[in-house]
Design an enzyme around this catalytic site. Sequence first.
Site, PDB file in Angstrom:
ATOM      1  N   GLU A   1      30.319  77.650   6.378  1.00 32.90           N
ATOM      2  CA  GLU A   1      31.611  78.054   6.923  1.00 32.90           C
ATOM      3  C   GLU A   1      32.341  79.065   6.037  1.00 32.90           C
ATOM      4  OE1 GLU A   1      33.472  74.266   7.514  1.00 32.90           O
ATOM      5  OE2 GLU A   1      32.680  74.075   9.552  1.00 32.90           O
TER       6      GLU A   1
ATOM      7  N   GLU B   1      14.304  62.355  -0.525  1.00 33.35           N
ATOM      8  CA  GLU B   1      15.289  62.243  -1.601  1.00 33.35           C
ATOM      9  C   GLU B   1      14.728  61.571  -2.851  1.00 33.35           C
ATOM     10  OE1 GLU B   1      17.836  58.246  -1.097  1.00 33.35           O
ATOM     11  OE2 GLU B   1      18.142  59.673   0.526  1.00 33.35           O
TER      12      GLU B   1
END
Length: 310
Positions: free
Chosen positions: A93, A124
């Site tokens: 953004e 992960e």
Amino acid sequence: MSDLPQQNEAQTISALATETINPATTNIDQLSPLEIVQALNAEDAKVARAVEQVLPAISQAISAIATRMRQGGRLLYIGAGTSGRLGILDASECPPTFGTSPDQIVGLIAGGPIATANAVEDAEDSPRAGQAELERLQLTPADTVVGIAASGRTPYVLGALAYARTQQALTIAVVCNPASPLEKLADITISPIVGPEAITGSTRLKAGTAQKMVLNMLSTGTMILLGKTYGNLMVDVVATNYKLEQRASKIVQSVTGLDAEHALALLQQSNGETKTAIVVAKNHVTPDEARAKLAAHDNILRTTLEAMAE
């Protein structure tokens, strides 16, 4: 990866604050729809207070990040699952909002791009994968690496921050548990303690909301320090669609007093550059002259206008 902090065996998953059972919601499956959302809302109300407690650390972080970005450094978010997705969201953004290039603020997630929409939970568990991501980006001492992990013990993130330290990059931890292994690898730790989740262990809830708030502050605060706003106006907005074109026009109107027709015309003459259009209007110069004036003042609109008014 021998410099990774050793996991405390006594600190099992069940002992983490974010993994303990919340006594306020043990009967949530017996509640009415209204009571369910009231219970969730009551828990969410605790998040802003938790973030408030770590504002000094956030302010320290934005100052340090801005210093490095002035030197050409990048802001790199890295996380797994929800934490990784939040980093990618914040990074994505910034270009339309603040006119940054896509490689200035980058989000990295365990499992790669496919993990943004699909769970790749085992990704992960590899510290080496976290290091490899930063190696691929050719990390420099001017860069900042923000490790995001609600637990503060995600191996992928630990590996990334451990490597970042060897490269003298600034390391920041955003965690939701106290005294975590990630904290030992961070120059700055931001740790909003939100407590147990409404649904036990579902850190996409309060922990995720806290992380989102922190990342909003990190990127927005840094951009403000870098002159990406004029007052509270996003004067580096990139007008890539109709809505943003209208926003840019309103910003020009607000600062210069021009009407909509003239503001849009000036933006077109200035290649859609809001700052350039404002300097042209305020000082009756050409777009090229306006760009040169902005460049001479680190592209900060307020400083440029003040200098030209002298």
